[in-house]
Motif scaffolding. Structure first.
Motif, short mmCIF file in Angstrom:
data_model
loop_
_atom_site.label_atom_id
_atom_site.label_comp_id
_atom_site.label_asym_id
_atom_site.label_seq_id
_atom_site.Cartn_x
_atom_site.Cartn_y
_atom_site.Cartn_z
N HIS A 1 -24.04 -4.54 21.27
CA HIS A 1 -25.35 -4.98 20.77
C HIS A 1 -25.40 -4.90 19.25
CE1 HIS A 1 -29.64 -5.77 20.79
NE2 HIS A 1 -29.81 -4.72 20.01
N ALA A 2 -24.83 -3.83 18.68
CA ALA A 2 -24.79 -3.69 17.22
C ALA A 2 -23.97 -4.82 16.59
CB ALA A 2 -24.21 -2.34 16.84
N ASN A 3 -22.84 -5.16 17.21
CA ASN A 3 -22.03 -6.27 16.70
C ASN A 3 -22.79 -7.59 16.78
OD1 ASN A 3 -19.88 -4.55 16.21
ND2 ASN A 3 -18.91 -4.94 18.19
N LYS A 4 -23.56 -7.76 17.86
CA LYS A 4 -24.35 -8.98 18.02
C LYS A 4 -25.38 -9.10 16.89
CE LYS A 4 -27.69 -11.10 21.18
NZ LYS A 4 -28.46 -10.93 22.44
N VAL A 5 -26.04 -8.00 16.55
CA VAL A 5 -27.03 -8.02 15.48
C VAL A 5 -26.38 -8.37 14.14
CG1 VAL A 5 -28.63 -6.58 14.15
CG2 VAL A 5 -28.57 -6.40 16.65
N ILE A 6 -25.19 -7.79 13.90
CA ILE A 6 -24.48 -8.07 12.65
C ILE A 6 -24.11 -9.55 12.57
CG2 ILE A 6 -22.34 -7.65 11.39
CD1 ILE A 6 -22.45 -4.77 12.44
N MET A 7 -23.63 -10.12 13.68
CA MET A 7 -23.26 -11.54 13.71
C MET A 7 -24.47 -12.43 13.46
SD MET A 7 -20.61 -11.57 16.95
CE MET A 7 -20.45 -13.35 16.90
N GLU A 8 -25.62 -12.05 14.03
CA GLU A 8 -26.83 -12.84 13.81
C GLU A 8 -27.25 -12.81 12.35
OE1 GLU A 8 -29.56 -11.12 16.54
OE2 GLU A 8 -28.91 -12.34 18.24
N LYS A 9 -27.13 -11.65 11.72
CA LYS A 9 -27.48 -11.55 10.30
C LYS A 9 -26.54 -12.40 9.44
CE LYS A 9 -29.65 -6.97 10.47
NZ LYS A 9 -29.58 -5.56 10.02
N LEU A 10 -25.24 -12.38 9.79
CA LEU A 10 -24.29 -13.19 9.04
C LEU A 10 -24.56 -14.68 9.22
CD1 LEU A 10 -20.96 -11.21 9.72
CD2 LEU A 10 -22.25 -11.31 7.58
N ASP A 11 -24.90 -15.07 10.43
CA ASP A 11 -25.23 -16.48 10.71
C ASP A 11 -26.45 -16.92 9.93
OD1 ASP A 11 -23.10 -16.70 12.39
OD2 ASP A 11 -24.24 -16.41 14.23
N ASN A 12 -27.45 -16.03 9.87
CA ASN A 12 -28.68 -16.36 9.13
C ASN A 12 -28.40 -16.47 7.64
OD1 ASN A 12 -30.22 -16.35 11.47
ND2 ASN A 12 -30.75 -14.19 11.29
#
Length: 320
Positions: A305-316
């Motif tokens: 879940h933490a990795n998912k949040v990081i990926m979403e921030k990078l995508d944004n």
């Protein structure tokens, strides 16, 4: 880059139906990417899928389990919708399934064929019996309420896909998915879907007897792995009953005569009782290890879940 919704379709020689399946998927959720994973097809399934607008990838190890393992490794998405390439799973139910994953926090959505048209459309009576047997066995052994165990029509969350250890190589993959989700207390939902039998000329790759035996063997193996205390306690009970049944006549003779004329029977009965005790304590030990594994699994979920949040921030950040 992580996508929002993707269709993932494992395929082996589905040239008669794959074009319609891809187009129906695009019609159901236009913004979703449709991935077709070809598993050594010899009838140009890959070319037809590519011409229909799908992204075609390949898995050269034969078997549906191997294909699913490859799909789960390759693709990053918030919601994965998996269906078969034989046009038996209508994609119009996909938006409802995706909504449960994206907005309701469901980890796996099961496309329930058995509660709708499956038994009317499916002309293979042993398949019908096998589906009913497997569903009843798993729901009884794992105290669950999954309506369709063997369906290939499912939706998954990112967390499920990235934490599911795939061991199966073939069609028993659906059974493994179901037991994994139930055992680890993941959120599972059922969506009733229609079922269409294969069109004329399209043949099922599932062998009723050999693959059915593999599924039953998988249930047995996963029952041992995921509920070891109950599994080994049942074995201990059987061994104990056999040992006691052999011991009682010897003991009665001893009470009456003071002698033990059947020494071999006494020895064998003691071995059965000893084996029962070993089996019981093995179940206790394995149950403790399973509990520790569940704790470790929850920690892995938090990491994913933490990795998912990081990926979403990078995508944004890339979007901005």
């Amino acid at each position: 880059m992580k996508e929002k919704v993707v269709f993932i379709i494992p395929c082996y020689n589905e040239s008669l139906t794959i074009e319609k399946v891809v187009k129906d998927c695009k019609k159901a959720i236009p913004e979703a990417t449709v991935y077709v994973y070809d598993n050594n097809s010899s009838d140009h399934t890959d070319e037809i899928a590519r011409n229909a607008g799908a992204v075609v990838k390949y898995e050269y190890q034969q078997g549906k389990g191997n294909v699913v393992r490859r799909m789960f490794r390759d693709i990053d998405a918030d919601c994965y919708i998996m269906l078969d390439g034989d046009d038996t799973n209508p994609p119009e139910f996909a938006p409802e399934m995706a909504d449960l994953v994206l907005n309701k926090g469901v980890d796996m959505v099961v496309g329930d064929r058995l509660s709708s048209t499956y038994f009317e459309e499916n002309k293979r009576p042993f398949h019908n019996f096998g589906n009913t047997l497997v569903r009843g066995s798993i729901n009884m052994l794992f105290k669950s309420d999954i309506k369709d165990i063997m369906t290939g029509y499912r939706a998954f969350s990112y967390n499920f896909v990235k934490t599911f250890p795939i061991l199966s190589k073939g069609f028993e993959i659906e059974t493994e998915m179901t037991i994994h989700s139930v055992s680890h207390n993941m959120h599972v939902a059922n969506v009733v879907t229609d079922y269409r039998d294969r069109p004329d000329g399209s043949e099922s790759k599932l062998n009723t007897y050999s693959d059915g035996f593999k599924v039953l063997r998988t249930i047995f193996r996963l029952f041992k792995n995921y509920r070891p205390f109950l599994f080994f306690t049942l074995i201990a009970l059987i061994l104990f009953i056999i040992g006691i049944c052999m011991f009682i006549p010897v003991f009665n003779t001893f009470l009456i005569t003071g002698l033990v004329p059947r020494i071999p029977t006494l020895i064998v009965s003691c071995f059965f009782i000893l084996a029962a005790l070993i089996s019981f304590f093995a179940g206790i030990i394995l149950d403790v290890l399973l509990s520790e594994d569940k704790h470790a699994f929850e920690f892995r979920l938090q990491q994913v879940h933490a990795n998912k949040v990081i990926m979403e921030k990078l995508d944004n950040a890339e979007t901005l």
